[in-house]
Design a protein around this motif. Structure first.
Motif, PDB file in Angstrom:
ATOM      1  N   ALA A 242       0.833  -1.207   0.000  1.00 28.64           N
ATOM      2  CA  ALA A 242       0.000   0.000   0.000  1.00 28.64           C
ATOM      3  C   ALA A 242       0.864   1.251   0.000  1.00 28.64           C
ATOM      4  N   GLU A 243       1.892   1.242   0.814  1.00 30.58           N
ATOM      5  CA  GLU A 243       2.806   2.393   0.861  1.00 30.58           C
ATOM      6  C   GLU A 243       3.469   2.604  -0.497  1.00 30.58           C
ATOM      7  N   HIS A 244       3.889   1.522  -1.145  1.00 28.69           N
ATOM      8  CA  HIS A 244       4.522   1.619  -2.467  1.00 28.69           C
ATOM      9  C   HIS A 244       3.568   2.249  -3.485  1.00 28.69           C
ATOM     10  N   LEU A 245       2.303   1.844  -3.454  1.00 25.70           N
ATOM     11  CA  LEU A 245       1.319   2.387  -4.399  1.00 25.70           C
ATOM     12  C   LEU A 245       1.072   3.882  -4.144  1.00 25.70           C
TER      13      LEU A 245
ATOM     14  N   ASN B  36      -9.040  -3.490   0.894  1.00 26.58           N
ATOM     15  CA  ASN B  36      -9.721  -2.971   2.066  1.00 26.58           C
ATOM     16  C   ASN B  36      -8.903  -1.920   2.808  1.00 26.58           C
ATOM     17  N   VAL B  37      -7.595  -1.960   2.682  1.00 26.22           N
ATOM     18  CA  VAL B  37      -6.772  -0.875   3.246  1.00 26.22           C
ATOM     19  C   VAL B  37      -7.147   0.441   2.575  1.00 26.22           C
ATOM     20  N   PHE B  38      -7.308   0.399   1.257  1.00 22.63           N
ATOM     21  CA  PHE B  38      -7.668   1.621   0.538  1.00 22.63           C
ATOM     22  C   PHE B  38      -9.128   1.998   0.756  1.00 22.63           C
ATOM     23  N   VAL B  39      -9.988   1.003   0.956  1.00 24.69           N
ATOM     24  CA  VAL B  39     -11.369   1.303   1.360  1.00 24.69           C
ATOM     25  C   VAL B  39     -11.363   2.062   2.683  1.00 24.69           C
TER      26      VAL B  39
ATOM     27  N   PHE C  25      -7.426   7.173  -3.588  1.00 22.03           N
ATOM     28  CA  PHE C  25      -7.639   5.990  -2.756  1.00 22.03           C
ATOM     29  C   PHE C  25      -8.752   5.120  -3.347  1.00 22.03           C
ATOM     30  N   GLN C  26      -9.834   5.762  -3.751  1.00 24.85           N
ATOM     31  CA  GLN C  26     -10.965   5.039  -4.334  1.00 24.85           C
ATOM     32  C   GLN C  26     -10.557   4.327  -5.622  1.00 24.85           C
ATOM     33  N   LEU C  27      -9.766   4.993  -6.426  1.00 21.08           N
ATOM     34  CA  LEU C  27      -9.313   4.401  -7.684  1.00 21.08           C
ATOM     35  C   LEU C  27      -8.528   3.120  -7.432  1.00 21.08           C
TER      36      LEU C  27
ATOM     37  N   MET D 219      -9.783  -0.575  -8.834  1.00 18.06           N
ATOM     38  CA  MET D 219      -8.957  -1.326  -9.781  1.00 18.06           C
ATOM     39  C   MET D 219      -8.711  -2.747  -9.273  1.00 18.06           C
ATOM     40  N   MET D 220      -8.471  -2.873  -7.980  1.00 13.37           N
ATOM     41  CA  MET D 220      -8.232  -4.205  -7.408  1.00 13.37           C
ATOM     42  C   MET D 220      -9.469  -5.072  -7.494  1.00 13.37           C
ATOM     43  N   TYR D 221     -10.625  -4.502  -7.214  1.00 15.08           N
ATOM     44  CA  TYR D 221     -11.860  -5.272  -7.303  1.00 15.08           C
ATOM     45  C   TYR D 221     -12.162  -5.670  -8.748  1.00 15.08           C
ATOM     46  N   ARG D 222     -11.902  -4.775  -9.679  1.00 14.01           N
ATOM     47  CA  ARG D 222     -12.152  -5.110 -11.088  1.00 14.01           C
ATOM     48  C   ARG D 222     -11.270  -6.259 -11.555  1.00 14.01           C
ATOM     49  N   ALA D 223     -10.053  -6.342 -11.001  1.00 15.43           N
ATOM     50  CA  ALA D 223      -9.156  -7.442 -11.366  1.00 15.43           C
ATOM     51  C   ALA D 223      -9.627  -8.771 -10.783  1.00 15.43           C
TER      52      ALA D 223
END
Length: 312
Positions: A18-21, A78-81, A109-111, A115-119
């Protein structure tokens, strides 16, 4: 704490990614994002810990048997959620001038989690129906909370303030082909979220009272004794209910009943139940400590205790 220690290494990896992103966000939002992220970074000792947000996918793994990569993706999402909804909450509570940096950060954050859910879930997946449902639940709970007194009228809506957390449990069940378990698991997660909110409201009651925000503990105390003199609670009145009249004991008993209800659901979520028991014990131990400390005081020292008490 098996519900935590068993997954510590995996969660460290999740937060590292998450930090890297966030570092890859455009300037200066990467710096704003990292500063915000640090407040909730589980690896930091002084950070706010929201265990259920990122541990829920791992607690589901014993029953879903999902591969580690899928579980990690759900946890990272969920971290980004979590970050997104905390930013939104801050925006709703902040002055207009503070929105400038937070609004674009919230969108980034939402993006990430979208993106993760779409994958993980194709457009035709039923996941997206649940996703929309949880957003609507969150909006309903947040908008109606001030006048709803949900702690007494509809405890589910206390949990709905954190409904998007359920993306992880429902998503895991759908990936595992266990959609039939969604209603029971959702009920279990909501039960835990209510008790978690009860603990947060015990910690934050003074701030919530000052700001006029809804608070489960304050609602319980007012409902339990028919309100305070003058109609609006004062800090002194609340302290009387907590430290003299054992108000927290009755509050903790409600949490204990929640645990009985959680066990009655018979879901295969051992670690979720362990986490909930941890919350209940924390609240009951605090209530017991208040009772014991008060009983140790001579009557002449009681006013000193009240004036200098703080949340344990």
């Amino acid at each position: 704490m098996d519900w935590f220690s068993a997954h510590r290494e995996s969660i460290d990896e999740v937060f590292g990614e998450a930090e890297h992103l966030i570092r890859a966000f455009p300037e200066p939002l990467n710096h704003h994002g990292l500063a915000y992220f640090a407040k909730f970074d589980m690896r930091q000792q002084e950070s706010t810990k929201n265990y259920i947000c990122y541990l829920l996918p791992y607690w589901m793994q014993e029953s879903t048997h999902l591969p580690n990569d899928s579980v990690k993706r759900l946890s990272l999402a969920n971290v980004f959620v979590m970050l997104y909804y905390f930013v939104v909450d801050d925006i709703m509570d902040s002055t207009k001038e503070a929105h400038k940096d937070k609004l674009p950060l919230a969108n980034l954050f939402q993006l990430q989690f979208q993106m993760m859910y779409r994958a993980l879930f194709p457009p035709q997946s039923p996941f997206w129906h649940y996703y929309e449902t949880y957003v609507l639940e969150w909006a309903d709970a947040v908008a109606g909370e001030p006048g709803g007194d949900y702690f007494h009228t509809d405890k589910r809506k206390v949990a709905w303030k954190a409904s998007p957390v359920k993306n992880a449990s429902t998503g895991a069940l759908l990936l595992a082909g266990q959609a039939e378990l969604i209603p029971a698991v959702t009920g279990a997660v909501e039960q835990v979220l209510v008790t978690l909110q009860m603990l947060d409201d015990w910690a934050d009651w003074e701030e919530d009272l000052d700001e006029g925000s809804y608070n489960c503990l304050l609602a319980f105390l007012r409902g339990n004794v028919g309100g305070s003199e003058g109609g609006s609670p004062t800090p002194d009145w609340v302290k009387q209910q907590i430290y003299v009249r054992d108000g927290l004991e009755g509050y903790s008993e409600i949490a204990a009943k929640h645990h009985e209800g959680l066990l009655a659901l018979e879901t295969p979520l051992k670690e979720l139940c362990q986490f909930h028991l941890h919350l209940v014990v924390r609240l009951r131990v605090t209530a017991k400590e208040i009772n014991e400390k008060r009983n140790q005081l001579l009557s002449g020292g009681l006013s000193y205790f009240l004036s200098n008490s703080s949340n344990f």
